[in-house]
Enzyme design. Structure first.
Site, PDB file in Angstrom:
ATOM      1  N   ASP A  64      58.318  38.923  -0.830  1.00 27.58           N
ATOM      2  CA  ASP A  64      58.051  37.935  -2.292  1.00 27.58           C
ATOM      3  C   ASP A  64      57.952  36.210  -1.594  1.00 27.58           C
ATOM      4  O   ASP A  64      58.503  35.916  -0.870  1.00 27.58           O
ATOM      5  CB  ASP A  64      58.854  37.689  -2.939  1.00 27.58           C
ATOM      6  CG  ASP A  64      58.031  39.004  -3.516  1.00 27.58           C
ATOM      7  OD1 ASP A  64      57.407  39.867  -3.856  1.00 27.58           O
ATOM      8  OD2 ASP A  64      58.910  39.633  -4.689  1.00 27.58           O
ATOM      9  N   ASP A  70      60.517  23.322  -7.825  1.00 33.16           N
ATOM     10  CA  ASP A  70      59.643  22.988  -9.197  1.00 33.16           C
ATOM     11  C   ASP A  70      58.631  24.092  -9.222  1.00 33.16           C
ATOM     12  O   ASP A  70      57.898  24.100 -10.722  1.00 33.16           O
ATOM     13  CB  ASP A  70      59.973  21.723  -8.842  1.00 33.16           C
ATOM     14  CG  ASP A  70      59.215  20.829  -7.151  1.00 33.16           C
ATOM     15  OD1 ASP A  70      59.631  22.403  -6.523  1.00 33.16           O
ATOM     16  OD2 ASP A  70      59.773  20.676  -6.639  1.00 33.16           O
ATOM     17  N   GLU A  93      53.225  18.120 -14.707  1.00 40.81           N
ATOM     18  CA  GLU A  93      53.928  17.216 -13.868  1.00 40.81           C
ATOM     19  C   GLU A  93      53.351  17.730 -11.871  1.00 40.81           C
ATOM     20  O   GLU A  93      52.802  17.276 -10.724  1.00 40.81           O
ATOM     21  CB  GLU A  93      55.087  16.874 -13.669  1.00 40.81           C
ATOM     22  CG  GLU A  93      55.236  16.026 -12.187  1.00 40.81           C
ATOM     23  CD  GLU A  93      57.023  16.025 -11.821  1.00 40.81           C
ATOM     24  OE1 GLU A  93      57.575  15.274 -12.235  1.00 40.81           O
ATOM     25  OE2 GLU A  93      57.678  16.379 -11.116  1.00 40.81           O
ATOM     26  N   GLU A  94      53.288  19.181 -11.980  1.00 37.83           N
ATOM     27  CA  GLU A  94      52.989  19.789 -10.697  1.00 37.83           C
ATOM     28  C   GLU A  94      51.585  20.154 -10.832  1.00 37.83           C
ATOM     29  O   GLU A  94      50.645  21.013  -9.190  1.00 37.83           O
ATOM     30  CB  GLU A  94      53.507  20.874 -10.936  1.00 37.83           C
ATOM     31  CG  GLU A  94      55.460  20.711 -10.614  1.00 37.83           C
ATOM     32  CD  GLU A  94      55.801  20.272  -9.290  1.00 37.83           C
ATOM     33  OE1 GLU A  94      54.972  20.342  -7.802  1.00 37.83           O
ATOM     34  OE2 GLU A  94      56.656  19.683  -9.211  1.00 37.83           O
ATOM     35  N   ASP A 116      57.005  18.076 -17.081  1.00 38.93           N
ATOM     36  CA  ASP A 116      58.096  18.017 -15.455  1.00 38.93           C
ATOM     37  C   ASP A 116      59.219  19.436 -15.661  1.00 38.93           C
ATOM     38  O   ASP A 116      60.161  19.344 -16.516  1.00 38.93           O
ATOM     39  CB  ASP A 116      58.580  16.678 -15.640  1.00 38.93           C
ATOM     40  CG  ASP A 116      59.940  16.038 -14.723  1.00 38.93           C
ATOM     41  OD1 ASP A 116      59.500  17.464 -13.552  1.00 38.93           O
ATOM     42  OD2 ASP A 116      60.534  15.496 -14.537  1.00 38.93           O
ATOM     43  N   LEU A 118      61.077  20.900 -12.938  1.00 34.12           N
ATOM     44  CA  LEU A 118      61.956  20.617 -12.647  1.00 34.12           C
ATOM     45  C   LEU A 118      61.658  18.993 -12.549  1.00 34.12           C
ATOM     46  O   LEU A 118      61.516  18.682 -11.284  1.00 34.12           O
ATOM     47  CB  LEU A 118      62.224  21.008 -11.332  1.00 34.12           C
ATOM     48  CG  LEU A 118      63.540  21.962 -10.942  1.00 34.12           C
ATOM     49  CD1 LEU A 118      63.887  22.657 -12.241  1.00 34.12           C
ATOM     50  CD2 LEU A 118      63.594  22.564 -10.149  1.00 34.12           C
ATOM     51  N   ASP A 119      63.073  18.193 -13.488  1.00 31.37           N
ATOM     52  CA  ASP A 119      63.584  16.930 -13.135  1.00 31.37           C
ATOM     53  C   ASP A 119      64.738  17.175 -12.138  1.00 31.37           C
ATOM     54  O   ASP A 119      65.542  17.204 -12.206  1.00 31.37           O
ATOM     55  CB  ASP A 119      63.862  16.377 -14.274  1.00 31.37           C
ATOM     56  CG  ASP A 119      63.853  14.716 -14.340  1.00 31.37           C
ATOM     57  OD1 ASP A 119      62.627  13.646 -13.764  1.00 31.37           O
ATOM     58  OD2 ASP A 119      65.040  14.427 -14.404  1.00 31.37           O
ATOM     59  N   GLU A 275      57.232  12.450 -18.638  1.00 32.94           N
ATOM     60  CA  GLU A 275      59.059  12.039 -18.989  1.00 32.94           C
ATOM     61  C   GLU A 275      59.127  11.244 -19.544  1.00 32.94           C
ATOM     62  O   GLU A 275      60.294  10.969 -21.335  1.00 32.94           O
ATOM     63  CB  GLU A 275      59.457  11.299 -17.406  1.00 32.94           C
ATOM     64  CG  GLU A 275      59.269  12.780 -16.539  1.00 32.94           C
ATOM     65  CD  GLU A 275      58.737  12.237 -15.603  1.00 32.94           C
ATOM     66  OE1 GLU A 275      58.321  11.218 -14.896  1.00 32.94           O
ATOM     67  OE2 GLU A 275      60.030  13.068 -14.119  1.00 32.94           O
TER      68      GLU A 275
HETATM   69  P1  AHG Z   1      60.653  14.731 -10.230  1.00 29.16           P
HETATM   70  O1  AHG Z   1      61.962  15.306  -9.526  1.00 29.16           O
HETATM   71  O2  AHG Z   1      60.479  14.867 -11.084  1.00 29.16           O
HETATM   72  O3  AHG Z   1      59.214  14.019  -8.853  1.00 29.16           O
HETATM   73  O4  AHG Z   1      61.557  13.311 -10.825  1.00 29.16           O
HETATM   74  C1  AHG Z   1      62.622  12.170  -9.796  1.00 29.16           C
HETATM   75  C2  AHG Z   1      62.656  11.151 -10.680  1.00 29.16           C
HETATM   76  C3  AHG Z   1      63.721  11.024 -12.539  1.00 29.16           C
HETATM   77  O5  AHG Z   1      64.358  12.077 -12.631  1.00 29.16           O
HETATM   78  C4  AHG Z   1      64.298   9.950 -11.516  1.00 29.16           C
HETATM   79  O6  AHG Z   1      64.781   9.124 -12.193  1.00 29.16           O
HETATM   80  C5  AHG Z   1      63.668   9.186 -10.512  1.00 29.16           C
HETATM   81  O7  AHG Z   1      62.444   9.781  -9.585  1.00 29.16           O
HETATM   82  C6  AHG Z   1      64.252   8.864  -8.895  1.00 29.16           C
HETATM   83  O8  AHG Z   1      63.743   8.215  -8.268  1.00 29.16           O
HETATM   84  P2  AHG Z   1      64.047   7.072  -7.679  1.00 29.16           P
HETATM   85  O9  AHG Z   1      65.168   7.990  -6.258  1.00 29.16           O
HETATM   86  O10 AHG Z   1      63.394   6.310  -6.677  1.00 29.16           O
HETATM   87  O11 AHG Z   1      65.099   6.382  -8.299  1.00 29.16           O
HETATM   88 MN    MN Z   2      60.861  13.837 -12.938  1.00 33.44          MN
HETATM   89 MN    MN Z   3      59.564  17.654 -11.741  1.00 33.15          MN
END
Ligand code: AHG
Ligand code: MN
Ligand code: MN
Length: 335
Positions: A64, A70, A93-94, A116, A118-119, A275
């Protein structure tokens, strides 16, 4: 004597009469998101094992294709929502565009979900907490046709439910349907989310502020002043880099999370629909506040595009008020 365990499914079922629309629909939808969360949790927990379980290149031992987590999370939630039959489409978001579900899957689909999946995903490789965020709205388009863009571009105040899952030292699902906020910790021994945090209320203040202070020189003058004030007040700085994890801490310990505009991200970096809106709904339901750094209530902001961004200040009510007062004062001085 110990209190009887209440599982997420039991709780959702018990509370379904709180809800003004056909009760079973939202119940089924929330339950399906809970199932997706368990599947994602399993994969997130195995993340560090990927290389010793026979992965070669981007293919695993069964042939696979190995997906980035994410994308995996995105696919799993979409699959669960599609099969729920209660949802007529999803925006993530994806994905560049929203995904309307075919009528076969959404005949009774009165809801859309924005998420979102996977944040904080850059934290995955280094064993730091990540999360999932979701927002649920009733569709505005006729229920006998496909979902439309307008279904997804609703203001945050129109959310009927929102939640997040934090894959941390333990895995916790926190959600609201507009009648307070409750948290459910995953008990891995029985594979169930169990009610662990009832009627969560954010403290009016906390001892920490949370911002990527590395960008300090890129913030507006007013914001820099406010951050200086936090430091003068001897507040500690905590910044995980996963919004879910940072806001979760604030839910229990109080504090303020900021993602202001920067020169690189003049509109802020975080996404309004995936978010900011859901986290604001949860925080407001817990007695907190959420505004943009130009002082508009997040949940009343007009959404014009799926991937629209916003600056945000979110957390303890007194601290958000104080930040607002600072910005007002220093903007007035600048004229
Ligand atoms: P994601 O992984 O969904 O793209 O989100 C990341 C976001 C959030 O969770 C976080 O507070 C912020 O981006 C961090 O950004 P910086 O590295 O610019 O601080
Ligand atoms: Mn996020
Ligand atoms: Mn994300």
């Amino acid at each position: 004597m110990n209190e009887k365990i209440t599982t997420l499914d039991e709780f959702i079922f018990k509370r379904q009469n709180d809800f003004e629309y056909a009760a079973g629909e939202l119940t089924a939808l929330l339950r399906d998101i809970g199932v997706a969360a368990k599947i994602i949790n399993r994969e997130v927990n195995r993340a560090g094992l990927v290389n010793i379980l026979g992965v070669q290149g981007d293919t695993n031992f069964t042939g696979d294709t190995v997906q980035k987590l994410d994308i995996y999370a995105n696919d799993k939630i979409i699959e669960c929502l599609k099969n729920s039959g209660m949802c007529c489409g999803v925006a993530s978001e994806e994905n560049d565009d929203y995904i309307p579900f075919p009528a076969l899957f959404s005949k009774f689909g009165n809801y859309v979900v924005l998420m979102d999946p996977l944040d904080g995903s850059s934290n995955i490789d280094v064993n730091v907490s990540v999360g999932t965020i979701f927002a649920i709205y009733r569709r505005t388009s006729p229920s006998d046709g496909p979902a439309t863009l307008e279904d997804f571009l609703q203001k945050g105040i129109k959310q009927v439910a929102a939640g997040y899952v934090l894959y941390g030292t333990s895995t916790i699902l926190v959600y609201t349907t507009g009648k307070g906020v409750n948290g459910f910790t995953l008990d891995p021994s029985i594979g169930e989310f169990c009610l662990s945090h009832r009627d969560i209320m954010i403290p009016a203040r906390g001892n920490y502020y949370s911002v990527n202070q590395g960008y300090y020189l890129k913030f507006d003058l007013e914001m820099r002043r406010y951050i200086d004030y936090c430091s003068d007040e001897n507040l500690g700085l905590r910044y995980i880099g996963s919004m879910v994890a940072d806001v979760h801490r604030i839910m229990f310990q109080g504090g303020i999370f900021l993602y202001p505009s920067t020169r690189r991200h003049p509109q802020g970096k975080l996404r309004l629909l995936y978010e900011c809106n859901p986290m604001s709904f949860i925080v407001e339901q817990a007695g907190g506040k959420a505004i943009s750094c130009d002082l508009n209530r997040i949940m009343e902001m007009e959404a014009n595009a799926l991937h629209q961004k916003s600056s945000i200040a979110i957390g303890s009510p007194d601290m958000v008020d104080e930040m607002q007062a600072f910005i007002e004062k220093y903007s007035a001085q600048r004229g």
